[in-house]
Design a protein around this motif. Structure first.
Motif, short mmCIF file in Angstrom:
data_model
loop_
_atom_site.label_atom_id
_atom_site.label_comp_id
_atom_site.label_asym_id
_atom_site.label_seq_id
_atom_site.Cartn_x
_atom_site.Cartn_y
_atom_site.Cartn_z
N THR A 181 0.84 -1.19 0.00
CA THR A 181 0.00 0.00 0.00
C THR A 181 0.88 1.25 0.00
OG1 THR A 181 -1.67 1.23 1.24
CG2 THR A 181 -0.18 -0.16 2.51
N GLU A 182 0.38 2.32 -0.57
CA GLU A 182 1.15 3.57 -0.65
C GLU A 182 1.24 4.28 0.68
OE1 GLU A 182 -0.84 5.80 -3.62
OE2 GLU A 182 -0.15 4.56 -5.30
N TYR A 183 0.44 3.86 1.64
CA TYR A 183 0.40 4.55 2.93
C TYR A 183 1.45 4.03 3.91
CZ TYR A 183 -3.94 6.07 0.85
OH TYR A 183 -4.86 6.59 -0.02
N ILE A 184 2.20 3.01 3.50
CA ILE A 184 3.31 2.50 4.31
C ILE A 184 4.55 2.49 3.44
CG2 ILE A 184 4.23 0.50 5.55
CD1 ILE A 184 2.01 1.73 7.07
N GLU A 185 5.61 3.14 3.91
CA GLU A 185 6.84 3.21 3.12
C GLU A 185 7.79 2.09 3.52
OE1 GLU A 185 8.63 7.01 3.34
OE2 GLU A 185 7.02 8.04 2.29
N SER A 186 7.46 0.89 3.09
CA SER A 186 8.35 -0.26 3.27
C SER A 186 8.06 -1.25 2.16
CB SER A 186 8.13 -0.90 4.65
OG SER A 186 6.79 -1.32 4.80
N SER A 187 8.93 -2.20 1.97
CA SER A 187 8.80 -3.14 0.86
C SER A 187 7.71 -4.16 1.13
CB SER A 187 10.14 -3.84 0.62
OG SER A 187 10.55 -4.52 1.80
N ALA A 188 7.21 -4.76 0.05
CA ALA A 188 6.16 -5.77 0.16
C ALA A 188 6.67 -6.98 0.93
CB ALA A 188 5.68 -6.17 -1.23
N GLY A 189 5.79 -7.57 1.72
CA GLY A 189 6.15 -8.75 2.50
C GLY A 189 6.62 -8.47 3.90
N THR A 190 6.86 -7.20 4.23
CA THR A 190 7.27 -6.87 5.60
C THR A 190 6.07 -6.91 6.53
OG1 THR A 190 7.00 -4.51 5.12
CG2 THR A 190 9.19 -5.44 4.82
N VAL A 191 6.36 -6.90 7.83
CA VAL A 191 5.29 -7.00 8.83
C VAL A 191 4.28 -5.88 8.69
CG1 VAL A 191 4.80 -6.92 11.29
CG2 VAL A 191 6.70 -8.29 10.46
N SER A 192 4.77 -4.65 8.55
CA SER A 192 3.85 -3.51 8.49
C SER A 192 3.01 -3.53 7.22
CB SER A 192 4.65 -2.20 8.58
OG SER A 192 5.64 -2.15 7.57
N GLN A 193 3.60 -3.93 6.07
CA GLN A 193 2.83 -4.00 4.83
C GLN A 193 1.75 -5.07 4.90
OE1 GLN A 193 2.48 -2.28 2.23
NE2 GLN A 193 4.28 -1.02 1.90
N ILE A 194 2.09 -6.24 5.43
CA ILE A 194 1.11 -7.32 5.53
C ILE A 194 -0.05 -6.91 6.43
CG2 ILE A 194 0.74 -9.67 6.39
CD1 ILE A 194 3.55 -10.36 5.47
N LYS A 195 0.27 -6.28 7.57
CA LYS A 195 -0.77 -5.85 8.50
C LYS A 195 -1.67 -4.79 7.87
CE LYS A 195 0.62 -4.80 12.64
NZ LYS A 195 1.50 -4.28 13.72
N GLU A 196 -1.08 -3.81 7.20
CA GLU A 196 -1.87 -2.72 6.64
C GLU A 196 -2.72 -3.20 5.46
OE1 GLU A 196 -3.41 1.10 6.43
OE2 GLU A 196 -2.19 0.12 7.97
N CYS A 197 -2.14 -4.01 4.57
CA CYS A 197 -2.91 -4.52 3.42
C CYS A 197 -4.06 -5.40 3.88
CB CYS A 197 -1.99 -5.29 2.48
SG CYS A 197 -0.77 -4.27 1.62
N THR A 198 -3.82 -6.24 4.87
CA THR A 198 -4.88 -7.09 5.40
C THR A 198 -5.96 -6.25 6.06
OG1 THR A 198 -3.24 -8.82 5.79
CG2 THR A 198 -5.37 -9.09 6.85
N ALA A 199 -5.57 -5.19 6.77
CA ALA A 199 -6.55 -4.31 7.41
C ALA A 199 -7.43 -3.63 6.36
CB ALA A 199 -5.84 -3.27 8.28
N GLU A 200 -6.82 -3.19 5.24
CA GLU A 200 -7.60 -2.56 4.18
C GLU A 200 -8.59 -3.54 3.56
OE1 GLU A 200 -4.96 -0.90 1.31
OE2 GLU A 200 -4.02 0.49 2.72
N LEU A 201 -8.14 -4.78 3.31
CA LEU A 201 -9.02 -5.79 2.72
C LEU A 201 -10.13 -6.18 3.70
CD1 LEU A 201 -6.31 -8.03 1.02
CD2 LEU A 201 -8.02 -6.63 -0.15
N THR A 202 -9.79 -6.25 5.00
CA THR A 202 -10.80 -6.58 6.00
C THR A 202 -11.87 -5.51 6.07
OG1 THR A 202 -9.14 -7.78 7.30
CG2 THR A 202 -11.17 -7.15 8.44
N LYS A 203 -11.46 -4.24 6.05
CA LYS A 203 -12.43 -3.14 6.08
C LYS A 203 -13.33 -3.18 4.85
CE LYS A 203 -12.67 1.83 6.95
NZ LYS A 203 -13.49 1.65 8.16
#
Length: 456
Positions: A181-203
């Motif tokens: 996601t563009e709202y997290i500045e880290s590479s795909a597959g990291t902890v923060s990206q997985i958490k944020e992408c899953t949160a967006e899909l859950t919402k």
């Protein structure tokens, strides 16, 4: 833009820390903390890309328990009997389903097959394969389908734009580790990206009522890759198991908010996709012309489904000083306990012999009802006397050598009768209401009764 902030995340459990430290306080792992840049905007990702005008957001209100609508949730039929059984009856609207498994086991094939069979409009998002690669596999599975849309994209904002246009009934993501996601500045597959992408899909899933199926990678020890929080965020966690060198696959639920976690689904990998195995006993019982010693058929249960599994045992004289004990698909500690019971209570000298045990079909059985089948297979190999292939066993062995009753014995007897077995051994203390005339029920109280019947 907000000020850029960094935090340290544990790659093992996902715990966040303000500064680096050598050991994670939560999971006690060493050198797992990695610094990541976190930068969020206040707007929600999937609403931010919406081109429609702002609408009044529905606010949840507290209700009394008796005021809540208790009608059963309408489920979506996946057109796959095995997946429906494991899910608890089908897909629940707005649910999040996470599917994990070894690389190459068939996760993408299973979900692509489901998306091609569904009568609903389905969007299959892949971040790992091109559209041409998916097209080649789709032609082998089901070439005539007009409800499935294929999208190769990893940016969640672009994915939600396509969702706005297509308005799918089911969303499939392959895989969550490739999204960013563009709202997290880290590479795909990291902890923060997985958490944020899953949160967006859950919402998105909860607010629109669209079921979302996500494929997740696993680590070398078999757990879902990424933070443990990923499994807490979704409604259902499915595990796709099996050996890539064999054609059979097992689907089981590790977590399910809408059904039981005891159900089991079995598939056979073919060139045209995954075939549902409606009668698992066909793969769990080997077909042989002659009767061999060391094999016995046991009646077990996986969820609501009765299974007949073949237990193979090999007992031989120990070459080295310490005898070997090996079990595949069965608890090794329980095997040692049964061997001690056979030596102490039944008088069989197995202390200086190697014992190898195998549950055929590549499945792992935890049901204590197969103890009697294990005993029969071990004694058959030790005495080198074969057991009739129309005999089956269902009983738990106690430490004093008694045969204890097992639950749902009538269902086991009915399954054995349906598959053509002539005799089943069960505990005398079971309350049996099944009065079928096609099978003989032998009631036993201790191991000596079984030995006398089989080898006496």
């Amino acid at each position: 833009m907000a000020k850029v902030k960094t935090a340290f995340f544990c790659q093992s459990c996902g715990t966040q820390y303000a500064k680096w430290q050598g050991q994670c306080n939560a999971c006690k792992e060493w050198n797992t903390l990695v610094e990541e840049v976190i930068q969020k905007e206040e707007k929600t990702a999937w609403k931010a890309v919406s081109s429609s005008p702002n609408t009044m957001k529905k606010v949840a209100k507290p209700l009394k328990v008796r005021e809540i609508d208790s009608t059963e949730e309408i489920r979506m039929n996946t057109m796959d009997g095995e997946l429906n059984r494991v899910l608890g009856g089908g897909l629940v609207p707005g649910s999040m389903v996470l599917l994990g498994g070894e690389p190459g086991i068939g996760k993408s094939t299973l979900l692509l097959q489901i998306s091609l069979r569904l009568p609903f409009k389905t969007l299959y998002v892949s971040g790992e394969e091109s559209q041409k690669q998916i097209k080649m596999r789709a032609e082998r599975i089901n070439p005539a389908n007009d409800n499935c849309y294929i999208l190769t994209e990893t940016n969640t904002q672009n994915i939600f734009r396509q969702i706005e246009e297509i308005q799918p009934d089911v969303l499939i993501i392959d895989s969550i580790q490739t999204l960013h996601t563009e709202y997290i500045e880290s590479s795909a597959g990291t902890v923060s990206q997985i958490k944020e992408c899953t949160a967006e899909l859950t919402k998105f899933a909860k607010e629109t009522g669209t079921p979302v199926l996500i494929i997740g990678h696993i680590t070398k020890d078999g757990s879902i890759a990424g933070p443990k929080m990923l499994e807490h965020m979704v409604d259902t966690v499915l595990q796709f198991e099996g050996d890539r060198n064999h054609v059979y696959r097992i689907l089981r639920a590790h977590k399910n908010r809408f059904g039981s976690t005891a159900e089991l689904g079995i598939y056979e990998m073919q060139g045209s996709g995954l075939r549902e195995v409606s009668n698992p006993s066909e793969i769990l019982i080997s077909h042989k012309e002659e009767e061999l010693s060391g094999t016995a058929i046991a009646a077990t249960l996986e969820g609501m489904r009765p299974l007949m599994v073949e237990v193979q045992a090999l007992v031989s004289t120990a070459v080295y000083g310490t005898p070997q004990r090996s079990a595949t698909g069965y608890n090794l500690k329980r095997l040692n306990m049964i061997l001690a019971v056979l030596e102490k209570r039944a008088g069989f000298r197995l202390g200086q012999k190697d014992v190898f045990l195998n549950i055929t079909g590549g499945i792992t059985v935890d049901d204590p009802a197969i103890d009697l089948g294990v005993v029969a297979a071990i004694l058959s190999s030790d005495q080198d006397v074969s057991i009739g292939k129309d005999f089956t066993f269902a009983g738990e062995v106690g430490l004093s050598g008694e045969i204890r009753p097992v639950n749902r014995v009538d269902q086991r007897i009915q399954e054995a009768e349906k598959l053509g077995f002539s005799t089943i051994f069960v505990s005398k203390y079971n309350k049996i209401s099944h009065t079928g005339r096609g099978i003989k029920v032998v009631l036993v109280t201790k191991i000596e009764d079984v030995v006398e019947y089989l080898f006496g």
